[in-house]
Design a protein around this motif. Structure first.
Motif, mmCIF file in Angstrom:
data_model
loop_
_atom_site.group_PDB
_atom_site.id
_atom_site.type_symbol
_atom_site.label_atom_id
_atom_site.label_comp_id
_atom_site.label_asym_id
_atom_site.label_seq_id
_atom_site.Cartn_x
_atom_site.Cartn_y
_atom_site.Cartn_z
ATOM 1 N N ASN A 1 -8.378 -3.033 0.537
ATOM 2 C CA ASN A 1 -9.057 -3.147 1.832
ATOM 3 C C ASN A 1 -10.373 -3.888 1.630
ATOM 4 O O ASN A 1 -11.450 -3.405 1.988
ATOM 5 C CB ASN A 1 -9.284 -1.737 2.408
ATOM 6 N N GLY A 2 -10.240 -5.073 1.010
ATOM 7 C CA GLY A 2 -11.429 -5.808 0.580
ATOM 8 C C GLY A 2 -12.417 -6.115 1.687
ATOM 9 O O GLY A 2 -13.634 -6.106 1.455
ATOM 10 N N ASP A 3 -11.939 -6.370 2.905
ATOM 11 C CA ASP A 3 -12.855 -6.705 3.999
ATOM 12 C C ASP A 3 -13.245 -5.471 4.820
ATOM 13 O O ASP A 3 -13.871 -5.604 5.882
ATOM 14 C CB ASP A 3 -12.235 -7.767 4.905
ATOM 15 N N LEU A 4 -12.845 -4.276 4.342
ATOM 16 C CA LEU A 4 -13.234 -3.000 4.974
ATOM 17 C C LEU A 4 -12.729 -2.880 6.409
ATOM 18 O O LEU A 4 -13.321 -2.179 7.227
ATOM 19 C CB LEU A 4 -14.757 -2.819 4.938
ATOM 20 N N THR A 5 -11.611 -3.547 6.713
ATOM 21 C CA THR A 5 -11.084 -3.488 8.081
ATOM 22 C C THR A 5 -10.476 -2.128 8.393
ATOM 23 O O THR A 5 -10.689 -1.567 9.476
ATOM 24 C CB THR A 5 -10.031 -4.588 8.283
ATOM 25 N N LEU A 6 -9.690 -1.605 7.462
ATOM 26 C CA LEU A 6 -9.053 -0.304 7.675
ATOM 27 C C LEU A 6 -10.091 0.813 7.568
ATOM 28 O O LEU A 6 -10.853 0.870 6.595
ATOM 29 C CB LEU A 6 -7.937 -0.081 6.647
ATOM 30 N N LEU A 7 -10.123 1.675 8.541
ATOM 31 C CA LEU A 7 -11.125 2.726 8.618
ATOM 32 C C LEU A 7 -10.491 4.088 8.368
ATOM 33 O O LEU A 7 -9.339 4.319 8.758
ATOM 34 C CB LEU A 7 -11.780 2.724 10.006
ATOM 35 N N PRO A 8 -11.204 5.000 7.721
ATOM 36 C CA PRO A 8 -10.668 6.351 7.513
ATOM 37 C C PRO A 8 -10.270 7.008 8.833
ATOM 38 O O PRO A 8 -10.910 6.805 9.866
ATOM 39 C CB PRO A 8 -11.834 7.088 6.851
ATOM 40 N N ASN A 9 -9.184 7.756 8.774
ATOM 41 C CA ASN A 9 -8.621 8.510 9.909
ATOM 42 C C ASN A 9 -7.928 7.611 10.931
ATOM 43 O O ASN A 9 -7.555 8.082 12.012
ATOM 44 C CB ASN A 9 -9.692 9.358 10.606
ATOM 45 N N THR A 10 -7.748 6.309 10.606
ATOM 46 C CA THR A 10 -7.024 5.408 11.491
ATOM 47 C C THR A 10 -5.526 5.726 11.472
ATOM 48 O O THR A 10 -4.949 5.937 10.404
ATOM 49 C CB THR A 10 -7.245 3.945 11.051
ATOM 50 N N ASN A 11 -4.902 5.716 12.632
ATOM 51 C CA ASN A 11 -3.450 5.871 12.729
ATOM 52 C C ASN A 11 -2.804 4.499 12.613
ATOM 53 O O ASN A 11 -3.139 3.581 13.369
ATOM 54 C CB ASN A 11 -3.059 6.519 14.059
ATOM 55 N N ILE A 12 -1.880 4.368 11.656
ATOM 56 C CA ILE A 12 -1.278 3.065 11.384
ATOM 57 C C ILE A 12 0.249 3.188 11.332
ATOM 58 O O ILE A 12 0.799 4.278 11.298
ATOM 59 C CB ILE A 12 -1.825 2.475 10.055
ATOM 60 N N SER A 13 0.907 2.005 11.346
ATOM 61 C CA SER A 13 2.358 1.947 11.182
ATOM 62 C C SER A 13 2.661 1.596 9.729
ATOM 63 O O SER A 13 1.987 0.748 9.128
ATOM 64 C CB SER A 13 2.962 0.898 12.110
ATOM 65 N N VAL A 14 3.685 2.235 9.185
ATOM 66 C CA VAL A 14 4.008 2.077 7.764
ATOM 67 C C VAL A 14 5.485 1.725 7.626
ATOM 68 O O VAL A 14 6.335 2.312 8.290
ATOM 69 C CB VAL A 14 3.706 3.375 6.984
ATOM 70 N N ALA A 15 5.763 0.768 6.753
ATOM 71 C CA ALA A 15 7.148 0.428 6.405
ATOM 72 C C ALA A 15 7.281 0.504 4.886
ATOM 73 O O ALA A 15 6.618 -0.251 4.163
ATOM 74 C CB ALA A 15 7.510 -0.962 6.902
ATOM 75 N N VAL A 16 8.126 1.425 4.414
ATOM 76 C CA VAL A 16 8.421 1.527 2.986
ATOM 77 C C VAL A 16 9.649 0.663 2.716
ATOM 78 O O VAL A 16 10.738 0.934 3.225
ATOM 79 C CB VAL A 16 8.686 2.980 2.560
ATOM 80 N N VAL A 17 9.466 -0.394 1.937
ATOM 81 C CA VAL A 17 10.543 -1.367 1.725
ATOM 82 C C VAL A 17 11.542 -0.802 0.720
ATOM 83 O O VAL A 17 11.220 -0.575 -0.443
ATOM 84 C CB VAL A 17 9.975 -2.712 1.230
ATOM 85 N N ILE A 18 12.799 -0.604 1.177
ATOM 86 C CA ILE A 18 13.865 -0.113 0.310
ATOM 87 C C ILE A 18 14.537 -1.268 -0.419
ATOM 88 O O ILE A 18 14.873 -1.175 -1.598
ATOM 89 C CB ILE A 18 14.903 0.670 1.140
ATOM 90 N N ALA A 19 14.749 -2.385 0.290
ATOM 91 C CA ALA A 19 15.358 -3.573 -0.317
ATOM 92 C C ALA A 19 14.935 -4.797 0.476
ATOM 93 O O ALA A 19 14.722 -4.725 1.686
ATOM 94 C CB ALA A 19 16.882 -3.451 -0.346
ATOM 95 N N ARG A 20 14.838 -5.927 -0.225
ATOM 96 C CA ARG A 20 14.496 -7.193 0.443
ATOM 97 C C ARG A 20 15.239 -8.318 -0.265
ATOM 98 O O ARG A 20 15.196 -8.416 -1.490
ATOM 99 C CB ARG A 20 12.989 -7.425 0.421
ATOM 100 N N GLN A 21 15.934 -9.169 0.534
ATOM 101 C CA GLN A 21 16.714 -10.258 -0.033
ATOM 102 C C GLN A 21 16.302 -11.577 0.605
ATOM 103 O O GLN A 21 16.324 -11.717 1.832
ATOM 104 C CB GLN A 21 18.206 -10.011 0.215
#
Length: 419
Positions: free
Chosen positions: A323-343
């Motif tokens: 989070n080099g530019d400090l955009t993401l803030l603590p306690n922020t609600n975000i969307s997450v994708a855990v990548v199982i496979a990518r082709q």
């Protein structure tokens, strides 16, 4: 002659009539054939096999947390004496962040110190047989008792000599003997008083008082220390919910500090998906507040239990995200994708084009206005498309479904409704 002319005209008209009738019959036949042909063609929606990058992932929600977070809480009910930083400012290790009013803490420390000194004095008295005054009095009494014992002993010896010469009676000797015993007993008593005055119970009591004094002083000193909030490490003051002069209760949050160049993502994966998770899987994070931005990390902790999260039963997965530019803030609600496979460069088709029967997976390819079955093998899939690893070529036209919901079959004549 007139009759012959009329007959000629009648014959011509009859021929024309038959020609018209035959023409109409042929037109009707052609039209019927045409309509019949088009009625037999089923209107279908189509999709195409094309190459693209396809990703299979677990989509869920999550929350941003500070990494190596420092939180300070009010150790007692008091007021905020001074605030030395501002929210959003960067601090160094050991920097004083804020001070609490510590008058009560100092008073408690002074009382604890006095309690400890009293306990230590009692311990010293126990170890030495009493206070200095008591020791001096006892020693003086012992000297006097020893002198009296010596006098009684000399008197006894003199009476014993006189008894041998007949100058003293046995009764006088017995009296001298008794006086000596009393003096000797008094000396022994005072000697014991100097060497072992206190019982085990008394010694245990003063030792307990000393231990309590140490604990009270340590607690009071810790309270004083906690009244001056110091940053343990470098970081940003990202939360400062108090103001100078404000009253706080014991346990109220005072300040939060962390280096937010890296943050922790805590994602909540539904129970049926937990078995797909592995350490090291790529995690992609998006935030509705920053459109088009994707942050990446990897799974570093798998669920250890399943817990209730709202109406869902989930396992908690964590990963660290740059989070080099400090955009993401603590306690922020975000969307997450855990990548199982990518082709990459995968030949993919719409998922609804793939069917399954006892023989396996297959698709209906449209060739010259007719459906032909093609057996296929598939691999990576997402919500809309699936990778085909064999059985198809690029740009193949595939039937997705009939407009009238009719079941598709091999050999069915079709027309494309969405060219």
């Amino acid at each position: 002659m007139a009759d012959a002319t009329e007959n000629g005209h009648g014959h011509v008209n009859a021929r024309r009539t038959w020609i018209i009738v035959i023409g109409l019959i042929l037109a009707v036949v052609v039209l019927a054939a045409f309509v019949s042909l088009h009625r037999s063609q089923v209107a279908i929606r189509i999709g195409r096999a094309d190459r693209q990058t396809i990703t299979e992932s677990i989509a869920t929600n999550g929350k941003i947390e500070a990494l190596n977070n420092f939180e300070a809480y009010a150790p007692m009910a008091t007021t905020v004496k001074k605030i030395n930083v501002q929210q959003g400012s960067w601090v160094k290790p050991g920097q004083l962040l804020l001070q609490l009013e510590d008058a009560n803490a100092r008073l408690q420390a002074a009382r604890a110190e006095a309690q400890l000194k009293g306990a230590e004095a009692d311990i010293n008295a126990v170890e030495n047989g009493g206070t200095k005054e008591e020791l001096l009095t006892t020693r003086n009494a012992l000297v006097k008792a020893q002198a009296e014992r010596d006098v009684a002993q000399r008197n006894l010896q003199a009476m014993q000599h006189l008894l041998q010469s007949g100058a003293a009676s046995q009764a006088e000797v017995d009296a001298a003997q008794n006086q000596f015993r009393i003096a000797e007993a008094n000396v022994q008593l005072l000697q014991q008083k100097l060497g072992g005055r206190y019982s085990k119970q008394e010694i245990g009591h003063v030792e307990a008082q000393q231990t309590e004094g140490h604990a009270s002083l340590a607690a009071a000193q810790q309270l004083l220390k906690n009244s001056n909030i110091v940053a343990p490490r470098a970081g940003m003051v990202y939360s400062l919910p108090v103001r100078q002069g404000a009253f706080v209760n014991a346990g109220d949050l005072l300040v939060q500090v962390a280096d937010l160049h890296k943050v922790r993502v805590r994602a909540f994966v539904d129970e049926p998906e937990i078995g797909k998770l592995q350490k090291g899987q790529l995690v992609e994070v998006t935030w509705d507040a920053v459109s088009g931005r994707v942050w990446q990390g990897t799974v570093d902790a798998l669920p250890t239990t399943v817990v209730q999260h709202g109406t869902r039963m989930v396992g908690e997965v964590t990963c660290v995200v740059e989070n080099g530019d400090l955009t993401l803030l603590p306690n922020t609600n975000i969307s997450v994708a855990v990548v199982i496979a990518r082709q990459q460069d995968a030949l993919t088709v719409p998922r609804e084009a793939v069917h399954q029967d006892a023989s396996g997976q297959f698709v209906f390819q449209v060739i010259n206005g007719e459906l032909q079955r093609r057996d296929v093998k598939t691999s990576v899939a997402n919500l809309t498309r699936i990778q085909v690893t064999s059985g198809l070529t690029d740009n193949a036209v595939l039937a997705l479904g009939a407009i009238n919901m009719q079941s598709l079959r091999a050999g069915m004549p079709v027309k494309i409704a969405n060219p």
